[in-house]
Design a protein around this motif. Structure first.
Motif, PDB file in Angstrom:
ATOM      1  N   THR A 169       0.860  -1.187   0.000  1.00  0.00           N
ATOM      2  CA  THR A 169       0.000   0.000   0.000  1.00  0.00           C
ATOM      3  C   THR A 169       0.892   1.231   0.000  1.00  0.00           C
ATOM      4  O   THR A 169       2.105   1.143   0.233  1.00  0.00           O
ATOM      5  CB  THR A 169      -0.907   0.025   1.238  1.00  0.00           C
ATOM      6  N   ALA A 170       0.297   2.361  -0.229  1.00  0.00           N
ATOM      7  CA  ALA A 170       1.071   3.602  -0.260  1.00  0.00           C
ATOM      8  C   ALA A 170       1.725   3.881   1.078  1.00  0.00           C
ATOM      9  O   ALA A 170       2.860   4.386   1.143  1.00  0.00           O
ATOM     10  CB  ALA A 170       0.158   4.760  -0.664  1.00  0.00           C
ATOM     11  N   SER A 171       1.028   3.520   2.157  1.00  0.00           N
ATOM     12  CA  SER A 171       1.586   3.783   3.487  1.00  0.00           C
ATOM     13  C   SER A 171       2.547   2.693   3.939  1.00  0.00           C
ATOM     14  O   SER A 171       3.308   2.887   4.878  1.00  0.00           O
ATOM     15  CB  SER A 171       0.449   3.905   4.503  1.00  0.00           C
ATOM     16  N   ALA A 172       2.475   1.531   3.299  1.00  0.00           N
ATOM     17  CA  ALA A 172       3.378   0.422   3.644  1.00  0.00           C
ATOM     18  C   ALA A 172       3.856  -0.229   2.355  1.00  0.00           C
ATOM     19  O   ALA A 172       3.355  -1.269   1.934  1.00  0.00           O
ATOM     20  CB  ALA A 172       2.646  -0.584   4.533  1.00  0.00           C
ATOM     21  N   PRO A 173       4.824   0.364   1.699  1.00  0.00           N
ATOM     22  CA  PRO A 173       5.268  -0.113   0.380  1.00  0.00           C
ATOM     23  C   PRO A 173       6.194  -1.315   0.448  1.00  0.00           C
ATOM     24  O   PRO A 173       7.336  -1.276  -0.003  1.00  0.00           O
ATOM     25  CB  PRO A 173       5.979   1.117  -0.196  1.00  0.00           C
ATOM     26  N   TYR A 174       5.707  -2.404   1.065  1.00  0.00           N
ATOM     27  CA  TYR A 174       6.463  -3.654   1.126  1.00  0.00           C
ATOM     28  C   TYR A 174       5.439  -4.779   1.234  1.00  0.00           C
ATOM     29  O   TYR A 174       4.280  -4.578   1.633  1.00  0.00           O
ATOM     30  CB  TYR A 174       7.421  -3.669   2.312  1.00  0.00           C
ATOM     31  N   ASP A 175       5.843  -5.995   0.849  1.00  0.00           N
ATOM     32  CA  ASP A 175       4.904  -7.124   0.862  1.00  0.00           C
ATOM     33  C   ASP A 175       4.541  -7.498   2.296  1.00  0.00           C
ATOM     34  O   ASP A 175       5.432  -7.735   3.132  1.00  0.00           O
ATOM     35  CB  ASP A 175       5.536  -8.326   0.156  1.00  0.00           C
ATOM     36  N   HIS A 176       3.265  -7.546   2.559  1.00  0.00           N
ATOM     37  CA  HIS A 176       2.772  -7.999   3.864  1.00  0.00           C
ATOM     38  C   HIS A 176       1.337  -8.500   3.700  1.00  0.00           C
ATOM     39  O   HIS A 176       0.651  -8.164   2.729  1.00  0.00           O
ATOM     40  CB  HIS A 176       2.845  -6.895   4.920  1.00  0.00           C
TER      41      HIS A 176
END
Length: 791
Positions: A169-176
């Motif tokens: 997501t834009a606020s969490a730009p990493y795979d989760h």
């Protein structure tokens, strides 16, 4: 894992909760070890760090096969929906298979788990679905197909299966992990030696539709409160689905005979209430088709008939048993149940089972349930609890020759939620299969008999989900189908509890839904009124069945949660019965005047029913027998009453007055056993006595009138004689004028003729005759003011 803590619906002491947690920790050691092993895997295979977010909703719509075997390919499909505030990029749908779960409690805990931490790594490789962008609010379909050999399944048992979505997501730009849905995968590729005997009840029960009212025709056309039943019977409807699905399943049919009677009534002419009037029903074809399909479905199958209208046993036990006559309705309801099913479906049902609401029992419920002859009570394991490390056989002897058939709570409640969504249905089916396998694996060498008693009135979607689950058991790898009669006669487990729980353990939620005690008092009053009414009818059967069945319906379990509707139905039955009883009544009278020592006092009884009445007595009572006596010298007189339909009868009593003045008189109808029928009717009789002195005065006056008449007659006769003599003396001189004599003779004749006519008129008695007794329809108008009695 021990199942001693697998109790539902009851609280536990702190010590027991501590023991449960300790047991869970010990039992979960293998699971924890598996998770640790996964965590220690190489970084490339480790699960991505979860954020605990539920940004994406994952719906697992299909999972096939639901219980795979070696060589199968597992297909999973559904939708993912971004419920966040921004677009998700580089999304990926993966399949995750957790380690084997031990025990039924572990399955419950896993189903309630919401955290995403600790999940195992996805299968990965080509067994994934890539979604470059997942916009907000727009569902995206996915489908995964994985060979069972790639799932890493080992020992037979239940495995947790997860479908997850990872992305950025834009606020969490990493795979989760942004969303995950978990379910269960039963793994039993080969059949067990000792299979669990599984009995599934298939209930056909509906709400009350028929009223007590019927038409006046010979067929007694029934009147329905509404025509909603047609929707349930029509293709796709709830009851139509239950029949079509049950026809293909190994189930035991549990039927409320009232539903059959209502559907059967719909196959003929029927009326539907529409405000203050009724309109013809138009769904004969729908009802006929449904009954025909049901008759074919139950042939050669086990059928249980509940008491007619499915009476609320718990309400009777807790609120009604202290009301005189309340329990007397159960035996007739049981008797008519078997006859109804056999007549309509042409199969002989068992009437030996009682089924309290949700299988909740206490000693009073058991007593009431068996009072009508049932020897087997269907209960549930959250009511009759066990402290065993396994799920015991359903049959339990609980004393008095009664067997409790204990349905498994987890399996019985598996489909009570909203099954209209494919995702919810799939989860329920997989959990049901997982729990059934867990039961077998608890003690594989000990065959047990398990019963599933679902909700009384499953929706169409719930029925479809139940059917999917039972089809998943078709291969009979760990269960085999049985019926309720076999389950009830199975050898009981010697370690299983047989003690019925006390009334204090009855669920308050169910108690709050029970019919109040006032309902049973109203039912008693209605029944007494019906008994009195039937006693006077020439054709009592025309009201006995419609009203008897309607009174039974007022105690139906289907009223739970609908207190206002239930009250309205009871009021309709009572009002209609009161209206019929008042069709036989006394016609009000005005003030009567009794002149003389004796006279007749008429009282009119009117019957506006379409059938005759009999076995009635009309009783007339003088409130002042010193002044007015009846039928000689009595204060009370009575006459038997028998009147054809649509007629009235005038009943005459003899009254004797002894003193002048008004007397209050009461007329009341009674049945032959002395029970008052209807309301009393009072009227006033004014007694006007003629004394001996008055009679002497009248006699003297009459004598004087006679003497005066005689004297006048004598004087008139002498005058006529003198006149005739004078005319004879002049006769000689009138030879020349004889015409004058002719005129005189004519006048004389005319005068005599006139006098004779007057005399005849004076002697005409002019006394009217007594009225003719009524033998046909009479006017019901009240007598006029100042009415004179017949003499």
């Amino acid at each position: 894992m021990a199942e001693a803590a697998d109790f539902q619906g009851m609280g536990h002491s702190p010590a027991r909760r501590w023991l449960r947690r300790t047991a869970s920790v010990l039992a979960g050691a293998p699971l924890l070890a598996g998770l640790l092993a996964v965590t220690a895997a190489p970084a490339a295979q480790a699960a991505p760090t979860a954020t605990g977010s539920h940004t994406v909703h994952v719906s697992l719509d299909t999972l096939a096969p639901s219980a795979p075997v070696k060589g199968d390919t597992l297909t999973v499909s559904g939708t993912v929906t971004n419920e966040g505030k921004s677009t998700i990029t580089d999304a990926q749908v993966d399949l995750r298979v957790g380690p084997r779960m031990y025990g039924r409690t572990a399955i419950d805990d896993a189903a309630e788990r919401t955290s995403t931490s600790g999940d195992v790594a996805p299968i990965g490789g080509k067994y994934k679905v890539t979604i470059p962008k997942l916009a907000v609010g727009i569902p995206q379909d996915f489908a995964l197909s994985v060979p069972v050999s790639k799932l890493g399944l080992g020992q037979d048992g239940v495995y947790q299966l997860g479908v997850s979505l990872t992305g950025q997501t834009a606020s969490a730009p990493y795979d989760h992990v942004l969303g995950i849905q978990r379910t269960f995968l039963p793994w039993q590729p080969d059949a067990t030696e000792e299979k669990t005997q599984l009995t599934v009840l298939w209930p056909l029960i509906s709400s009350t539709r028929l009223s007590a009212e019927t038409g006046s025709d010979d067929q007694q056309t029934p009147v329905f409160e509404n025509d909603d039943l047609a929707e349930e019977l029509a293709p796709g409807g709830r009851l139509e689905q239950l029949v079509s699905l049950g026809n293909q399943l190994p189930v035991t049919w549990v039927i409320d005979p009232d539903l059959l009677a209502t559907a059967d009534a719909m196959t003929k002419n029927y009326q539907v209430r529409n405000g203050d009037t009724t309109v013809p029903g138009k769904n004969q074809a729908v009802a006929t088709k449904w009954l025909n399909a049901l008759e074919k479905a139950v042939q050669g199958r086990k059928v249980v008939a509940l008491p007619f209208a499915d009476p609320d046993l718990a309400s009777l036990a807790h609120r009604g048993k202290d009301v005189s006559g309340a329990l007397s309705h159960l035996q007739p309801a049981t008797d008519v149940a078997g006859k109804t099913v056999e007549t309509i479906l042409h199969v002989k049902p068992s009437v030996d089972f009682a089924w309290p609401v949700d299988g909740a029992i206490d000693p009073s419920i058991v007593d009431v349930a068996t009072s009508a002859g049932a020897h087997k009570v269907i209960t549930r394991s959250d009511s009759l609890q066990d402290n065993l490390p396994y799920t015991p056989t359903a049959a339990r002897p609980i004393g008095g020759g009664t067997t409790a058939v204990v349905a498994d709570t987890r399996l019985s409640t598996a489909f009570q939620g909203d099954m209209s969504q494919a995702g919810a249905s799939t989860l329920a089916v997989q959990k049901f299969l997982a729990q059934s396998l867990a039961v077998t694996l608890q003690d594989p060498e000990n065959q047990r008999s398990i019963v599933v008693a679902p909700q009384r009135m499953p929706s169409a979607a719930q029925a479809q989900s139940m059917a999917r689950a039972l089809r998943g058991l078709d291969p009979e790898r760990w269960t085999e189908a049985s019926d309720l009669m076999a389950a009830a006669s199975a050898t009981p487990d010697s370690d299983a509890t047989t003690k019925v729980p006390g009334s204090s353990r009855y669920p308050e939620k169910l108690r709050d839904q029970e019919l109040p005690a006032e309902v049973f008092l109203d039912i008693k009053e209605t029944q007494e009124r019906l008994d009195n009414f039937q006693a006077i009818l020439s054709a009592p059967d025309r009201v006995a069945a419609p009203f008897g069945n309607a009174i039974g319906r007022t105690m139906s379990t289907s009223w739970r949660g609908q207190p206002e509707t239930a009250q309205q139905y009871r009021g309709t039955v009572e009002d209609y019965l009161v209206g019929l009883t008042t069709e036989v009544q006394l016609i009000p009278k005005s003030v009567l005047t009794l002149s003389g020592r004796s006279a007749t006092i008429p009282v009119t009884v009117q019957n506006q029913l379409l059938q005759g009445v009999q076995n009635l007595v009309l009783r007339l009572k003088s409130d002042n027998p010193t002044r007015l006596k009846l039928d000689g010298d009595r204060a009370v007189a009575e006459r038997p009453i028998k009147i054809d339909g649509g007629h009235s009868q005038s009943v005459k009593f003899t009254g004797a007055g002894n003193a002048n003045g008004p007397v209050q008189v009461t007329a009341q109808l009674y049945t032959v056993d002395g029970t008052p029928y209807g309301s009393p009717m009072t009227f006033q009789v004014k007694v006007s006595e003629i004394t001996p002195t008055v009679m002497l005065v009248i006699a003297g006056g009459v004598l004087l009138l006679v003497l005066a008449g005689v004297k006048m007659y004598s004087q008139r006769k002498r005058a006529v004689a003198r006149k005739a003599a004078a005319e004879d003396a002049e006769g000689t001189d009138s030879a020349e004028s004889g015409a004058d004599g002719t005129g005189v003779d004519g006048n004389a004749r005319d005068t005599q003729s006139t006098d004779g006519a007057r005399a005849a008129e004076d002697t005409d008695p002019g006394h009217p005759s007594d009225p003719t007794p009524d033998t046909g329809p009479e006017s019901a108008d009240a007598s006029g003011a100042g009415e004179k009695v017949d003499r």
